[in-house]
Design an enzyme around this catalytic site. Structure first.
Site, short mmCIF file in Angstrom:
data_model
loop_
_atom_site.label_atom_id
_atom_site.label_comp_id
_atom_site.label_asym_id
_atom_site.label_seq_id
_atom_site.Cartn_x
_atom_site.Cartn_y
_atom_site.Cartn_z
N ASP A 1 0.71 -1.29 0.18
CA ASP A 1 0.00 0.05 -0.03
C ASP A 1 0.76 1.08 0.06
O ASP A 1 0.33 2.19 0.66
CB ASP A 1 -0.97 0.11 1.24
CG ASP A 1 -1.99 -1.09 1.22
OD1 ASP A 1 -2.01 -1.93 0.07
OD2 ASP A 1 -2.65 -1.37 1.93
N CYS B 1 -2.31 -2.40 7.84
CA CYS B 1 -2.09 -3.19 6.77
C CYS B 1 -0.91 -4.25 6.98
O CYS B 1 -1.10 -5.40 6.38
CB CYS B 1 -2.29 -2.50 5.25
SG CYS B 1 -3.97 -1.77 5.23
N LYS C 1 -6.68 -4.71 -3.21
CA LYS C 1 -7.40 -5.42 -1.77
C LYS C 1 -8.31 -4.55 -1.29
O LYS C 1 -8.02 -3.19 -1.37
CB LYS C 1 -6.23 -5.96 -1.09
CG LYS C 1 -5.44 -4.78 -0.37
CD LYS C 1 -4.31 -5.17 0.54
CE LYS C 1 -3.55 -4.37 1.22
NZ LYS C 1 -4.33 -3.57 2.27
N1 TIU Z 1 -2.86 0.25 4.09
C1 TIU Z 1 -3.16 0.85 5.48
O1 TIU Z 1 -2.69 0.41 6.31
N2 TIU Z 1 -4.41 1.29 5.54
C2 TIU Z 1 -4.89 2.13 6.66
O2 TIU Z 1 -6.13 2.55 6.39
N3 TIU Z 1 -3.98 2.59 7.43
C3 TIU Z 1 -4.06 3.60 8.39
O3 TIU Z 1 -3.22 3.45 9.15
N4 TIU Z 1 -4.99 4.14 8.50
#
Ligand code: TIU
Length: 218
Positions: A24, A159, A126
Site C-alpha cells: 500500500d 495493513c 485488496k
Molecule cells: N494500508 C493501510 O494501512 N490502510 C490504512 O487505512 N492505514 C491506516 O493507518 N489508516
C-alpha cells in the site's frame, strides 16, 4: 543461504522461494495534501520509508526475488466496500485532491512514482487491510513456491500487521523491515514492531534494510 541478523534471532531465506511484499505505498497514504494528511496525520512518518525501500527494492530485483505490490481500494461503485468500513471512513469514494479517495483507477489510489512497479510484478488490489482477504495473493505465492515473505509498506499496525498475522497463520515465515514500514503514530510503529518479534517471534522477525541488502549481495 542468505542469513540476516534479526530480532528475535537470525532469519535465513532461500531467494528463489522468497517474495518481497510492498504494501500500500499509495499516493492516498503518502502524498502531502492527500487523504492520510487530510485525516490529520503526519505523512513524514510514512515518507521516511521511501528511500530505504527504494534501495531494498533495487537489491531485491537484482537478487531475483519475486516482487509483489498491493494497493488498498475499492470499485468505483463501492460495491466491494463493506458498509461498516464506509461508516467509519465516510471519506472513501469522496472527491479528494488526488481524485476519488481509495478508488481503483484514481491517481491517489496508485503507487507513488518512486516505487512504481516494474513490468511483470504483480499488483494485488485488496478491499481490506490484509493482503490475503478477497485477493489472489495466496495463489500467486503458491504458484511460485514462495515460503518466505520480506514485508514492507504502510501502515505498520494496520495493513502490515493484518497481512503478517495472516501470513504467519498460513505458514509463511515473515521478515518485517523496520525502516521500510511506517506508521502515522511513532508509538504504534515502536510497539507494532515489538509485537512481531515478541515471544520468540510470535508473528515473525524484524530487521533493518541494510542487513537484508547485505545478505542479498553476499
Ligand atoms: N494500508 C493501510 O494501512 N490502510 C490504512 O487505512 N492505514 C491506516 O493507518 N489508516
Amino acid at each position: 543461504m542468505p542469513t540476516v541478523e534479526a530480532d528475535p534471532g537470525p532469519f535465513s531465506f532461500a531467494p528463489e522461494s522468497t517474495a518481497l511484499l510492498v504494501i500500500d505505498m499509495q499516493r492516498d497514504f503518502l502524498l502531502p495534501g492527500g487523504f492520510g494528511e487530510s485525516l490529520g496525520n503526519d505523512v513524514a512518518q510514512l515518507r521516511c520509508t521511501i528511500e530505504p525501500l527504494t534501495a531494498l527494492l533495487a537489491a531485491g530485483r537484482a537478487a531475483g526475488l519475486k516482487i509483489i505490490h498491493t494497493r488498498e481500494g475499492h470499485l468505483p461503485d463501492l460495491s466491494d466496500c463493506p458498509p461498516a468500513k464506509l461508516r467509519r471512513g465516510p471519506m472513501i469514494g469522496k472527491e479528494g485532491r488526488f481524485g476519488r479517495i481509495l478508488i481503483r483507477g484514481e491517481y491517489g489510489h496508485d503507487i507513488i512514482d518512486e516505487l512504481r512497479p516494474e513490468a511483470g510484478e504483480p499488483v494485488v488490489d485488496k478491499p481490506g487491510k490484509g493482503a490475503f482477504y478477497a485477493t489472489d495473493l495466496s495463489k500467486i505465492l503458491d504458484n511460485d513456491g514462495i515460503k518466505s515473505l520480506i514485508v514492507t509498506g504502510v501502515t505498520t499496525e494496520v495493513c502490515v500487521h493484518t497481512t503478517v498475522r495472516e501470513a504467519n497463520d498460513r505458514g509463511y515465515e515473515c521478515l518485517v523491515i523496520k525502516d521500510c514500514v511506517g506508521s502515522y503514530f511513532p508509538e504504534f510503529q515502536r510497539v507494532g514492531l515489538r509485537m512481531i518479534a515478541a515471544q520468540g517471534g510470535i508473528f515473525g522477525w524484524v530487521a533493518d534494510s541494510p542487513a537484508v541488502i547485505a545478505a542479498l549481495q553476499e
